[in-house]
Design a protein around this motif. Structure first.
Motif, PDB file in Angstrom:
ATOM      1  N   ARG A  11      30.694  35.794  33.872  1.00  0.00           N
ATOM      2  CA  ARG A  11      32.719  36.303  33.495  1.00  0.00           C
ATOM      3  C   ARG A  11      32.071  35.469  31.972  1.00  0.00           C
ATOM      4  O   ARG A  11      32.815  35.106  31.106  1.00  0.00           O
ATOM      5  N   ARG A  12      31.450  33.741  32.451  1.00  0.00           N
ATOM      6  CA  ARG A  12      32.062  32.642  31.830  1.00  0.00           C
ATOM      7  C   ARG A  12      30.582  33.031  30.809  1.00  0.00           C
ATOM      8  O   ARG A  12      31.345  32.204  29.315  1.00  0.00           O
ATOM      9  N   ALA A  15      32.544  35.413  28.069  1.00  0.00           N
ATOM     10  CA  ALA A  15      33.537  34.703  27.059  1.00  0.00           C
ATOM     11  C   ALA A  15      32.781  33.280  26.237  1.00  0.00           C
ATOM     12  O   ALA A  15      33.505  33.925  25.133  1.00  0.00           O
ATOM     13  N   GLU A  16      31.775  33.638  26.817  1.00  0.00           N
ATOM     14  CA  GLU A  16      31.231  32.140  25.650  1.00  0.00           C
ATOM     15  C   GLU A  16      30.274  32.656  24.641  1.00  0.00           C
ATOM     16  O   GLU A  16      30.636  32.340  23.306  1.00  0.00           O
ATOM     17  N   GLY A  18      30.663  36.902  23.940  1.00  0.00           N
ATOM     18  CA  GLY A  18      31.296  37.358  23.444  1.00  0.00           C
ATOM     19  C   GLY A  18      30.936  38.823  23.840  1.00  0.00           C
ATOM     20  O   GLY A  18      30.649  39.846  23.056  1.00  0.00           O
TER      21      GLY A  18
END
Length: 58
Positions: A11-12, A15-16, A18
């Motif tokens: 997830r990180r 998010a970082e 895309g």
């Protein structure tokens, strides 16, 4: 069951960067468990290359 640490890291990463969630999860999983490369390979392939390989009837 999905590994919580792998899911959190994926997830990180998503998010970082895309990238989509499935690709991020597969990349994260293979980083910690390289023996799972054959199973994750279809999620890590180049998306344009994957689309060209699929049958157009699908």
């Amino acid at each position: 069951m999905l590994a919580p640490r792998t899911t959190w890291r994926a997830r990180r990463l998503a998010a970082e960067t895309g990238m989509d969630a499935q690709r991020a999860w597969a990349l994260t999983r293979v980083g910690r468990h390289p023996e799972e490369w054959p199973m994750a390979r279809k999620y890590l392939a180049n998306p344009e290359q994957f689309d060209q390989q699929r049958d157009p009837k699908e």
